[in-house]
Design an enzyme around this catalytic site. Structure first.
Site, PDB file in Angstrom:
ATOM      1  N   GLY A   1      -2.815   8.261  -4.277  1.00 19.66           N
ATOM      2  CA  GLY A   1      -2.186   9.487  -4.767  1.00 19.66           C
ATOM      3  C   GLY A   1      -0.973   9.907  -3.953  1.00 19.66           C
ATOM      4  N   ASP A   2      -0.270  10.881  -4.461  1.00 18.14           N
ATOM      5  CA  ASP A   2       0.841  11.561  -3.785  1.00 18.14           C
ATOM      6  C   ASP A   2       1.068  12.834  -4.612  1.00 18.14           C
ATOM      7  OD1 ASP A   2       3.010  10.963  -1.549  1.00 18.14           O
ATOM      8  OD2 ASP A   2       4.124  11.833  -3.209  1.00 18.14           O
TER       9      ASP A   2
ATOM     10  N   THR B   1      -4.982  13.291   5.304  1.00 20.36           N
ATOM     11  CA  THR B   1      -3.576  13.495   5.676  1.00 20.36           C
ATOM     12  C   THR B   1      -3.417  14.804   6.437  1.00 20.36           C
ATOM     13  OG1 THR B   1      -3.012  12.368   3.614  1.00 20.36           O
ATOM     14  CG2 THR B   1      -1.211  13.424   4.820  1.00 20.36           C
TER      15      THR B   1
ATOM     16  N   LYS C   1       5.621   2.204  -2.922  1.00 24.23           N
ATOM     17  CA  LYS C   1       5.503   3.540  -3.533  1.00 24.23           C
ATOM     18  C   LYS C   1       5.753   3.375  -5.015  1.00 24.23           C
ATOM     19  CE  LYS C   1       4.677   7.751  -2.211  1.00 24.23           C
ATOM     20  NZ  LYS C   1       3.925   8.198  -1.027  1.00 24.23           N
TER      21      LYS C   1
ATOM     22  N   ASN D   1      -2.732  18.991  -1.659  1.00 23.49           N
ATOM     23  CA  ASN D   1      -3.725  18.225  -0.902  1.00 23.49           C
ATOM     24  C   ASN D   1      -3.448  18.246   0.608  1.00 23.49           C
ATOM     25  OD1 ASN D   1      -4.144  15.188   0.289  1.00 23.49           O
ATOM     26  ND2 ASN D   1      -5.920  15.966  -0.803  1.00 23.49           N
TER      27      ASN D   1
ATOM     28  N   LYS E   1       0.858  -1.192   0.000  1.00 25.88           N
ATOM     29  CA  LYS E   1       0.000   0.000   0.000  1.00 25.88           C
ATOM     30  C   LYS E   1       0.881   1.224   0.000  1.00 25.88           C
ATOM     31  CE  LYS E   1      -3.926   2.080   0.231  1.00 25.88           C
ATOM     32  NZ  LYS E   1      -3.494   2.800  -0.990  1.00 25.88           N
TER      33      LYS E   1
ATOM     34  N   GLN F   1       7.112   4.202   4.079  1.00 28.62           N
ATOM     35  CA  GLN F   1       5.713   3.774   4.066  1.00 28.62           C
ATOM     36  C   GLN F   1       5.528   2.489   4.877  1.00 28.62           C
ATOM     37  OE1 GLN F   1       3.678   5.789   1.756  1.00 28.62           O
ATOM     38  NE2 GLN F   1       2.014   5.044   3.031  1.00 28.62           N
TER      39      GLN F   1
ATOM     40  N   LYS G   1       5.264   3.543   8.488  1.00 29.97           N
ATOM     41  CA  LYS G   1       4.049   4.347   8.667  1.00 29.97           C
ATOM     42  C   LYS G   1       2.823   3.442   8.690  1.00 29.97           C
ATOM     43  CE  LYS G   1       3.780   7.637   5.644  1.00 29.97           C
ATOM     44  NZ  LYS G   1       3.456   8.555   4.529  1.00 29.97           N
TER      45      LYS G   1
ATOM     46  N   SER H   1      -7.085   5.509   3.663  1.00 34.60           N
ATOM     47  CA  SER H   1      -7.008   4.603   2.506  1.00 34.60           C
ATOM     48  C   SER H   1      -7.314   3.171   2.949  1.00 34.60           C
ATOM     49  CB  SER H   1      -5.607   4.624   1.890  1.00 34.60           C
ATOM     50  OG  SER H   1      -5.448   5.721   1.017  1.00 34.60           O
TER      51      SER H   1
HETATM   52  P1  NDP Z   1       0.299  17.876  -4.094  1.00 35.67           P
HETATM   53  O1  NDP Z   1       0.818  17.572  -5.449  1.00 35.67           O
HETATM   54  O2  NDP Z   1      -1.182  17.967  -3.904  1.00 35.67           O
HETATM   55  O3  NDP Z   1       0.921  19.226  -3.536  1.00 35.67           O
HETATM   56  C1  NDP Z   1       2.290  19.386  -3.414  1.00 35.67           C
HETATM   57  C2  NDP Z   1       2.573  20.815  -2.986  1.00 35.67           C
HETATM   58  O4  NDP Z   1       3.955  20.957  -2.711  1.00 35.67           O
HETATM   59  C3  NDP Z   1       2.253  21.844  -4.062  1.00 35.67           C
HETATM   60  O5  NDP Z   1       1.884  23.048  -3.449  1.00 35.67           O
HETATM   61  C4  NDP Z   1       3.577  21.981  -4.809  1.00 35.67           C
HETATM   62  O6  NDP Z   1       3.736  23.229  -5.442  1.00 35.67           O
HETATM   63  C5  NDP Z   1       4.566  21.836  -3.663  1.00 35.67           C
HETATM   64  N1  NDP Z   1       5.818  21.208  -4.133  1.00 35.67           N
HETATM   65  C6  NDP Z   1       5.947  19.994  -4.707  1.00 35.67           C
HETATM   66  N2  NDP Z   1       7.230  19.747  -5.021  1.00 35.67           N
HETATM   67  C7  NDP Z   1       7.913  20.854  -4.646  1.00 35.67           C
HETATM   68  C8  NDP Z   1       9.266  21.213  -4.710  1.00 35.67           C
HETATM   69  N3  NDP Z   1      10.184  20.375  -5.232  1.00 35.67           N
HETATM   70  N4  NDP Z   1       9.623  22.425  -4.210  1.00 35.67           N
HETATM   71  C9  NDP Z   1       8.698  23.270  -3.688  1.00 35.67           C
HETATM   72  N5  NDP Z   1       7.392  22.979  -3.616  1.00 35.67           N
HETATM   73  C10 NDP Z   1       7.008  21.787  -4.072  1.00 35.67           C
HETATM   74  O7  NDP Z   1       0.922  16.743  -3.137  1.00 35.67           O
HETATM   75  P2  NDP Z   1       0.457  16.298  -1.684  1.00 35.67           P
HETATM   76  O8  NDP Z   1      -0.095  17.445  -0.939  1.00 35.67           O
HETATM   77  O9  NDP Z   1      -0.344  15.064  -1.838  1.00 35.67           O
HETATM   78  O10 NDP Z   1       1.855  15.842  -1.044  1.00 35.67           O
HETATM   79  C11 NDP Z   1       2.674  16.741  -0.300  1.00 35.67           C
HETATM   80  C12 NDP Z   1       3.614  15.944   0.580  1.00 35.67           C
HETATM   81  O11 NDP Z   1       2.843  15.137   1.484  1.00 35.67           O
HETATM   82  C13 NDP Z   1       4.531  14.966  -0.144  1.00 35.67           C
HETATM   83  O12 NDP Z   1       5.739  14.853   0.576  1.00 35.67           O
HETATM   84  C14 NDP Z   1       3.774  13.638  -0.035  1.00 35.67           C
HETATM   85  O13 NDP Z   1       4.633  12.531  -0.158  1.00 35.67           O
HETATM   86  C15 NDP Z   1       3.215  13.759   1.362  1.00 35.67           C
HETATM   87  N6  NDP Z   1       2.075  12.926   1.694  1.00 35.67           N
HETATM   88  C16 NDP Z   1       0.950  12.920   0.925  1.00 35.67           C
HETATM   89  C17 NDP Z   1      -0.136  12.154   1.301  1.00 35.67           C
HETATM   90  C18 NDP Z   1      -1.420  12.191   0.552  1.00 35.67           C
HETATM   91  O14 NDP Z   1      -2.377  11.552   1.008  1.00 35.67           O
HETATM   92  N7  NDP Z   1      -1.538  12.912  -0.539  1.00 35.67           N
HETATM   93  C19 NDP Z   1      -0.084  11.279   2.474  1.00 35.67           C
HETATM   94  C20 NDP Z   1       1.119  11.414   3.257  1.00 35.67           C
HETATM   95  C21 NDP Z   1       2.151  12.200   2.842  1.00 35.67           C
HETATM   96  P3  NDP Z   1       2.993  23.538  -6.851  1.00 35.67           P
HETATM   97  O15 NDP Z   1       1.568  23.754  -6.494  1.00 35.67           O
HETATM   98  O16 NDP Z   1       3.661  24.772  -7.354  1.00 35.67           O
HETATM   99  O17 NDP Z   1       3.188  22.337  -7.698  1.00 35.67           O
HETATM  100  O1  2IT Z   2       2.753   9.004   1.654  1.00 29.47           O
HETATM  101  C1  2IT Z   2       1.611   8.527   1.840  1.00 29.47           C
HETATM  102  O2  2IT Z   2       1.297   7.992   2.909  1.00 29.47           O
HETATM  103  C2  2IT Z   2       0.636   8.645   0.755  1.00 29.47           C
HETATM  104  N1  2IT Z   2       0.952   9.239  -0.284  1.00 29.47           N
HETATM  105  C3  2IT Z   2      -0.713   7.985   0.876  1.00 29.47           C
HETATM  106  C4  2IT Z   2      -0.639   6.533   0.538  1.00 29.47           C
HETATM  107  C5  2IT Z   2      -1.961   5.822   0.457  1.00 29.47           C
HETATM  108  O3  2IT Z   2      -1.911   4.648   0.071  1.00 29.47           O
HETATM  109  O4  2IT Z   2      -3.008   6.384   0.778  1.00 29.47           O
END
Ligand code: NDP
Ligand code: 2IT
Length: 458
Positions: free
Chosen positions: A177-178, A221, A138, A252, A102, A123, A126, A391
């Site tokens: 997603g991520d 998240t 991943k 997100n 996952k 992961q 976690k 999830s």
């Molecule tokens: P999104 O794509 O929805 O958003 C990412 C955000 O971070 C955007 O605002 C983006 O800017 C910015 N960003 C991405 N890469 C960079 C970079 N290299 N430098 C500066 N800003 C950056 O992703 P998520 O919100 O889903 O994920 C954010 C973090 O949370 C990641 O580390 C992910 O692994 C982690 N995560 C996500 C989960 C989930 O359920 N989605 C669960 C647990 C962890 P811009 O808008 O300009 O692209």
């Molecule tokens: O980093 C993370 O925990 C995620 N991107 C979510 C993974 C998931 O399977 O919901």
């Protein structure tokens, strides 16, 4: 800074950590993000391994740092003007000891094998901490969704799933997603899986509510991260109410962290994206957040236009928000977005807590500085586990062919985040402090180690 040079490594087992890391670096040359993620875990769990002869004989740590398998493939797709493009994609099934694999899929030009190995490794711990039966994985591609049309993204997703479908399944591996993979991408991926397999099954999470998604997955998240932060403050008789929070990111995780922080009475003063950050000393309220959702979720444009609408705020191109004085830092964008220098600046300005919504947002020396300073430091694998936890609940709902009410999902999310917090306290108590890094690493490690030991040589 090289591995083995750090002050925080002078504890018991530091020589063994150094030897272990030099072997790992030799076996995985150039994979710096993966080295970093492993180093942080091994520093915490080495004393546990040294105390357990069975774990040593079974080479638990060596096996836990080697992915079960890595699938790499080419994704060929067509642009709107008829050109053929190719990207590289991966699925890393890191550790399946405690349940089907996952973990999310990331689409970003910076994606490579090292980044995905660090994410798959993290992961595993976690998912174990959530208490749900999920292994760690991943995947993703070095594809940049920015500037692509919806139809281009659709063709890319369909092409990717044409290969990926044979490696995933509701009892095998369930992606989500991520970064760069949200509801639009999950929908295209799921549609193609269904077409290829002729089965409507819970093979992905983060699905739309009309085709098997769960309430609260989108929010999970960010909400979970704030619930974890609140639990850390409550543990010492305090609360986040009235505190200033600096959030990075505007995707997100960041958006729903801000939503929950506002609901709990905190004052969010920054958000950022890949172009820069906004500083709003009056605090981002619900109306302002609705405008940010419009910019980032609908229009997919930069935050630059925010101060035109809210005159008390400022936009800082090309900068991160960590120089602004704050009570709580909540990095929610990407890996290594807080350097040692940023950490010193945050500490110098009196930061009381750092709570990680993003995965590995803190460089190793910055993480050590937070632990040494004794501030509340909630590491990603504990603080951002709410997303994968919901999830897991989406998978349960799909297996039952039921949709739970939003209140039930929210209450289960809250229970899971508090139980993760309690696990960190149980394994991380250090005198009158709690080391949440040690607590999360040991708490996540034990269940996976026990399963691997039980299986024998597999
Ligand atoms: P999104 O794509 O929805 O958003 C990412 C955000 O971070 C955007 O605002 C983006 O800017 C910015 N960003 C991405 N890469 C960079 C970079 N290299 N430098 C500066 N800003 C950056 O992703 P998520 O919100 O889903 O994920 C954010 C973090 O949370 C990641 O580390 C992910 O692994 C982690 N995560 C996500 C989960 C989930 O359920 N989605 C669960 C647990 C962890 P811009 O808008 O300009 O692209
Ligand atoms: O980093 C993370 O925990 C995620 N991107 C979510 C993974 C998931 O399977 O919901």
């Amino acid at each position: 800074m090289g591995f083995g040079e750090d002050a925080a490594m002078n504890g018991r087992g530091s020589k063994e950590v150094e030897d272990f890391m030099s072997g790992l670096i030799k076996r995985n040359p150039g994979e710096t993000e993966f080295h970093q993620a492993v180093q942080e875990v091994v520093e915490s769990v080495m004393p546990v391994v040294l105390d357990n002869e069975e774990y040593r004989k079974a080479q638990i740590l060596e096996r836990m740092t080697e992915p079960d398998r890595i699938i790499i493939f080419r994704v060929t797709w067509e642009t709107d003007d008829g050109c053929i493009r190719a990207n590289r994609a991966w699925r890393i099934q890191f550790n399946g000891a405690i349940g089907p694999y996952k973990g999310g899929l990331r689409f970003h030009p910076s994606v490579n094998q090292s980044v995905l190995k660090f994410l798959g490794f993290e992961q595993t711990f976690k998912n174990s901490l959530t208490g749900l039966p999920m292994g760690g994985a991943k995947g993703g591609a070095n594809f940049n969704p920015k500037g692509k049309s919806d139809r281009e993204v659709m063709r890319f997703c369909q092409s990717l799933m044409t290969e990926l479908h044979r490696h995933v399944g509701e009892h095998t591996d369930v992606p989500a997603g991520d970064i760069g993979v949200g509801p639009r991408e999950i929908s295209y991926l799921f549609g193609q899986y269904k077409r290829l397999e002729n089965r409507h099954t819970g093979v992905l999470t983060g699905k739309g509510l009309s085709f098997g998604g769960s309430h609260l997955r989108k929010e999970a998240t960010g909400y979970g991260c704030v619930i974890f932060c609140q639990s850390m403050f409550e543990e010492r008789g305090d609360s986040i109410e009235g505190k200033r929070i600096s959030v990075s990111g505007a995707g997100n995780v960041a958006i729903y962290a801000v939503e929950k922080a506002i609901a709990l009475g905190a004052k969010v003063i920054t958000m950022s994206d890949s172009t820069g950050f906004i500083h709003d000393p009056d605090g981002i309220d619900e109306d302002k957040l609705t405008f940010i959702k419009l910019l980032k979720e609908r229009k997919r444009v930069s935050l630059e236009g925010y101060p035109d609408k809210y005159s008390g705020a400022s936009y800082h191109a090309g900068k991160r928000p960590w120089a602004v004085a704050t009570d709580i830092a909540m990095p929610c964008a990407t890996q290594n977005e807080i350097s040692g220098e940023d950490a010193r600046e945050l500490l110098g300005n009196g930061v009381q807590a750092v709570c990680e919504g993003a995965n590995m947002p803190t460089e190793l020396d910055a993480a050590h500085a937070f632990v040494e300073a004794g501030i509340l430091y909630g590491p990603a694998k504990a603080a951002n586990a709410g997303g994968v936890a919901v999830s897991g609940l989406e998978q349960t709902q799909n297996a039952e062919r039921r949709v739970w009410k939003a209140e039930r999902v929210e209450s289960e999310l809250s229970t899971i985040m508090k139980s993760i917090h309690d696990k960190c306290v149980e394994h991380g108590r250090d005198g009158d402090r709690i080391n949440y890094v040690t607590g999360a690493n040991i708490g996540g490690f034990l269940k996976v180690a026990e399963a691997m030991r039980s299986y024998g040589a597999v």
